[in-house]
Design an enzyme around this catalytic site. Structure first.
Site, PDB file in Angstrom:
ATOM      1  N   ARG A  81      32.391 -83.217 -67.198  1.00 46.96           N
ATOM      2  CA  ARG A  81      31.623 -84.401 -67.601  1.00 46.96           C
ATOM      3  C   ARG A  81      31.770 -84.710 -69.075  1.00 46.96           C
ATOM      4  NH1 ARG A  81      25.936 -82.423 -66.353  1.00 46.96           N
ATOM      5  NH2 ARG A  81      26.946 -80.573 -67.177  1.00 46.96           N
ATOM      6  N   GLU A 131      23.708 -78.635 -79.342  1.00 40.08           N
ATOM      7  CA  GLU A 131      22.509 -78.872 -80.136  1.00 40.08           C
ATOM      8  C   GLU A 131      22.936 -78.852 -81.596  1.00 40.08           C
ATOM      9  OE1 GLU A 131      19.348 -75.660 -80.488  1.00 40.08           O
ATOM     10  OE2 GLU A 131      18.568 -76.965 -78.890  1.00 40.08           O
ATOM     11  N   GLN A 168      14.429 -88.571 -93.858  1.00 39.96           N
ATOM     12  CA  GLN A 168      15.304 -89.748 -93.853  1.00 39.96           C
ATOM     13  C   GLN A 168      16.656 -89.358 -93.274  1.00 39.96           C
ATOM     14  OE1 GLN A 168      15.436 -91.923 -97.587  1.00 39.96           O
ATOM     15  NE2 GLN A 168      17.534 -92.551 -97.228  1.00 39.96           N
ATOM     16  N   ASP A 169      17.177 -90.173 -92.372  1.00 36.07           N
ATOM     17  CA  ASP A 169      18.527 -89.985 -91.824  1.00 36.07           C
ATOM     18  C   ASP A 169      19.403 -91.125 -92.312  1.00 36.07           C
ATOM     19  OD1 ASP A 169      17.533 -87.839 -90.444  1.00 36.07           O
ATOM     20  OD2 ASP A 169      18.040 -88.579 -88.460  1.00 36.07           O
ATOM     21  N   ASN A 170      20.616 -90.795 -92.736  1.00 35.73           N
ATOM     22  CA  ASN A 170      21.574 -91.793 -93.209  1.00 35.73           C
ATOM     23  C   ASN A 170      22.875 -91.656 -92.437  1.00 35.73           C
ATOM     24  OD1 ASN A 170      19.821 -92.534 -95.396  1.00 35.73           O
ATOM     25  ND2 ASN A 170      20.529 -90.736 -96.490  1.00 35.73           N
ATOM     26  N   ARG A 182      33.578 -90.427-101.180  1.00 38.60           N
ATOM     27  CA  ARG A 182      32.211 -90.758-101.589  1.00 38.60           C
ATOM     28  C   ARG A 182      31.643 -89.551-102.335  1.00 38.60           C
ATOM     29  NH1 ARG A 182      30.293 -95.347 -98.697  1.00 38.60           N
ATOM     30  NH2 ARG A 182      31.617 -95.869 -96.916  1.00 38.60           N
ATOM     31  N   HIS A 195      27.672 -86.916-105.453  1.00 40.90           N
ATOM     32  CA  HIS A 195      26.349 -87.507-105.686  1.00 40.90           C
ATOM     33  C   HIS A 195      25.235 -86.468-105.598  1.00 40.90           C
ATOM     34  CE1 HIS A 195      28.385 -91.225-103.746  1.00 40.90           C
ATOM     35  NE2 HIS A 195      28.563 -91.247-105.050  1.00 40.90           N
ATOM     36  N   LYS A 220      20.091 -81.677 -97.964  1.00 41.73           N
ATOM     37  CA  LYS A 220      20.733 -82.478 -96.921  1.00 41.73           C
ATOM     38  C   LYS A 220      21.325 -81.590 -95.847  1.00 41.73           C
ATOM     39  CE  LYS A 220      22.287 -85.873-100.322  1.00 41.73           C
ATOM     40  NZ  LYS A 220      23.455 -86.366-101.033  1.00 41.73           N
ATOM     41  N   HIS A 257      27.149 -83.505-103.956  1.00 40.40           N
ATOM     42  CA  HIS A 257      27.864 -83.542-102.680  1.00 40.40           C
ATOM     43  C   HIS A 257      28.801 -84.737-102.621  1.00 40.40           C
ATOM     44  CE1 HIS A 257      28.051 -84.912 -98.390  1.00 40.40           C
ATOM     45  NE2 HIS A 257      28.529 -83.693 -98.300  1.00 40.40           N
ATOM     46  N   TYR A 306      23.788 -87.752 -92.249  1.00 38.00           N
ATOM     47  CA  TYR A 306      23.083 -86.732 -93.011  1.00 38.00           C
ATOM     48  C   TYR A 306      21.583 -86.952 -92.994  1.00 38.00           C
ATOM     49  CZ  TYR A 306      24.414 -90.055 -96.800  1.00 38.00           C
ATOM     50  OH  TYR A 306      24.684 -91.156 -97.557  1.00 38.00           O
ATOM     51  N   LYS A 347      31.550 -97.597-109.121  1.00 40.53           N
ATOM     52  CA  LYS A 347      30.456 -96.763-109.622  1.00 40.53           C
ATOM     53  C   LYS A 347      30.867 -95.292-109.648  1.00 40.53           C
ATOM     54  CE  LYS A 347      26.628 -96.268-107.145  1.00 40.53           C
ATOM     55  NZ  LYS A 347      25.345 -96.581-106.518  1.00 40.53           N
ATOM     56  N   ASP A 348      31.523 -94.810-108.597  1.00 36.39           N
ATOM     57  CA  ASP A 348      31.935 -93.402-108.553  1.00 36.39           C
ATOM     58  C   ASP A 348      33.038 -93.101-109.560  1.00 36.39           C
ATOM     59  OD1 ASP A 348      30.051 -92.882-106.640  1.00 36.39           O
ATOM     60  OD2 ASP A 348      31.456 -92.594-104.992  1.00 36.39           O
TER      61      ASP A 348
END
Length: 181
Positions: free
Chosen positions: A23, A28, A47-49, A59, A62, A72, A119, A132, A169-170
């Protein structure tokens, strides 16, 4: 779930037990009680992003400053990334050191990044969905970072410099030695 500490104290790799049959796949990705028992502390994710990136997007690196620092739990839903964590905790024996590993929808591995670490990640496949969980609400005034190619960090991003795609910005982030921690 197997939980292993990385060379950066307090930073953990989470490898799920996977069940596969005709299937598909079930696993988990997070279990609060088992996770907290393994790391010896409580974490309240609030908070989840999700970010979606194309191949070559880098990216980071940060972090959130002081009272708004975030722990995180990061995970790749689709694709593959090179995930990089830098310890920026003053007084830490691993200050200025980094840990990196590939996370993907195939290895289904997550990394827990404690407060006090920067990160970043590099998308290695055409379509990456990166998720995250954070234990503090994002505050734009507390946003900070370190330049991805800081020579002191000596991070091998495993992709040619010309193939990297970064935000303006980075590209303007400071070097580790210039941070006011």
């Amino acid at each position: 779930m197997k939980i292993t500490e990385t060379p950066l104290k307090g930073c953990y790799i989470l490898e799920p037990i996977t069940y596969e049959d005709e299937r598909g796949v079930f696993y988990e990705s997070y279990h609060k009680d088992r996770f907290e028992r393994s790391i010896g502390g409580k974490v309240d994710f609030v908070q989840d992003n999700v970010s979606i990136s194309k191949k070559g997007v880098l990216r980071g690196l940060h972090y959130q400053k002081r009272d708004y620092a975030q722990a995180k739990l990061v995970h790749v839903v689709k694709g593959e990334v090179l995930d990089v964590i830098v310890d920026i905790r003053k007084g830490s024996p691993s200050f200025g050191k980094h840990f990196k590993m590939k996370l993907s929808d195939e290895n289904r591995t997550s990394i827990f990044i404690p407060k006090g670490m920067a990160h970043g990640f590099l998308a290695l496949t055409d379509h990456v969905i990166f998720s995250y969980k954070c234990d503090a609400i994002y505050n734009p005034k507390s946003e900070a970072g370190i330049l991805y190619n800081d020579p002191v960090l000596d991070i091998n991003w495993e992709m040619a410099e010309d193939d990297l795609i970064l935000s303006e910005k980075d590209l303007k982030l400071p070097l580790l030695k210039d941070l006011k921690l």
